[in-house]
Every structure is written in structure tokens, then in C-alpha cells.
Write a protein that holds these residues in place. Structure first.
Motif, PDB file in Angstrom:
ATOM      1  N   HIS A  71       0.579  -1.297   0.054  1.00 43.71           N
ATOM      2  CA  HIS A  71       0.008  -0.111   0.119  1.00 43.71           C
ATOM      3  C   HIS A  71       0.844   1.335  -0.035  1.00 43.71           C
ATOM      4  O   HIS A  71       0.155   2.538   0.084  1.00 43.71           O
ATOM      5  N   ASP A  73       2.719   1.987   2.577  1.00 42.59           N
ATOM      6  CA  ASP A  73       2.940   2.748   3.852  1.00 42.59           C
ATOM      7  C   ASP A  73       4.650   1.967   4.396  1.00 42.59           C
ATOM      8  O   ASP A  73       5.086   0.916   3.830  1.00 42.59           O
ATOM      9  N   GLY A  92      -5.783   1.451   8.428  1.00 43.93           N
ATOM     10  CA  GLY A  92      -4.616   1.975   7.981  1.00 43.93           C
ATOM     11  C   GLY A  92      -3.836   3.234   8.767  1.00 43.93           C
ATOM     12  O   GLY A  92      -2.823   3.906   8.264  1.00 43.93           O
TER      13      GLY A  92
END
Length: 141
Positions: A71, A73, A92
Motif C-alpha cells: 500500500h 506504507d 490504515g
């Protein structure tokens, strides 16, 4: 985005402070952000990461390397070989990190900013500096 960049810089500062216990000197970076410039006498140097974010790249001459999940991150950071793992909740949101088994928990401060709240169970207290910036002032051990 400016808060996220400051958040990442403060995150690095808290890692160093918790590992070595010392002082944090603040100053303005090339983008005009008020960030840690020295941590316990070690110079913090900034640059761009793989995602184009302006982040700390070296501290005390030790290179900082970042790892990402699918993602995008941050999930891992290495500072001179010391591994740091990041944790996210189901939404998240970045909520914790682990440094050698020591947990740092994150949450919202009195101003609604998402910041480190405790290190190894010790609460972080915030206050204003001489410039009127809301910064960490005390870590209760």
C-alpha cells in the motif's frame, strides 16, 4: 503532508532519544519545516525517499533505509543496521512501532495532531517552545 513529514522527523528523534537518552535540537530545514537538526549531538541530514517524501536520510553519519508494504506504507526502517518495525490498525492508521522490542504508541494530542504518546509505557508530554511551536518537552521514564 507537512504534518506527516514533521511526524516522520519527530519519529526518528524519539527513536534516538529513547535509545540513547539525550537532547534534541530543532531548526528549520531546506523546506522551512521546524524539525530536529541534532539528536544527542548527532546531525540529522534530510533528503528524498523512494516516494518523493522529504525525510531524514542520515543521523550521525549512519544511513537510514526505508521499507514499504504493497500500500506504500512505511513498514520498516533501518538506521545503521538497527531495525524498526511499524504497525497499522485496521483503518490504515499508523499506531505503533517496535525498536528492539520497545513499543512506541501513537495517538492524538490536545491539538488534534497525530503524535507519539508513549515510549515503552512512559508518557510523552508536549508544550510550546520559544518559537510558539508545539513540541515534545518531556518523556516520563
Amino acid at each position: 503532508m507537512k504534518i506527516l513529514k514533521l511526524f516522520m522527523a519527530l519519529s526518528l528523534a524519539f527513536f534516538t532519544l529513547s535509545a540513547y537518552a539525550g537532547s534534541i535540537d530543532y531548526g528549520y530545514n531546506a523546506h522551512g519545516d521546524y524539525v530536529p537538526t541534532y539528536v544527542n549531538g548527532n546531525r540529522v541530514e534530510y533528503g528524498y525517499n523512494a516516494h518523493g517524501d522529504y525525510v531524514p536520510k542520515y543521523i550521525g553519519g549512519k544511513q537510514i533505509q526505508y521499507g514499504y508494504n504493497a500500500h506504500g506504507d512505511y513498514v520498516q526502517k533501518s538506521i545503521g543496521g538497527q531495525q524498526i518495525e511499524y504497525g497499522y490498525n485496521a483503518h490504515g492508521d499508523y499506531v505503533q512501532k517496535s525498536i528492539g522490542g520497545q513499543q512506541i504508541q501513537y495517538g492524538y494530542n490536545a491539538h488534534g495532531d497525530y503524535v507519539p504518546k508513549s515510549i515503552g509505557g512512559s508518557q510523552i508530554q508536549y508544550g510550546y517552545n520559544a518559537h510558539g511551536d508545539y513540541v515534545p518537552k518531556y518523556i516520563g521514564y
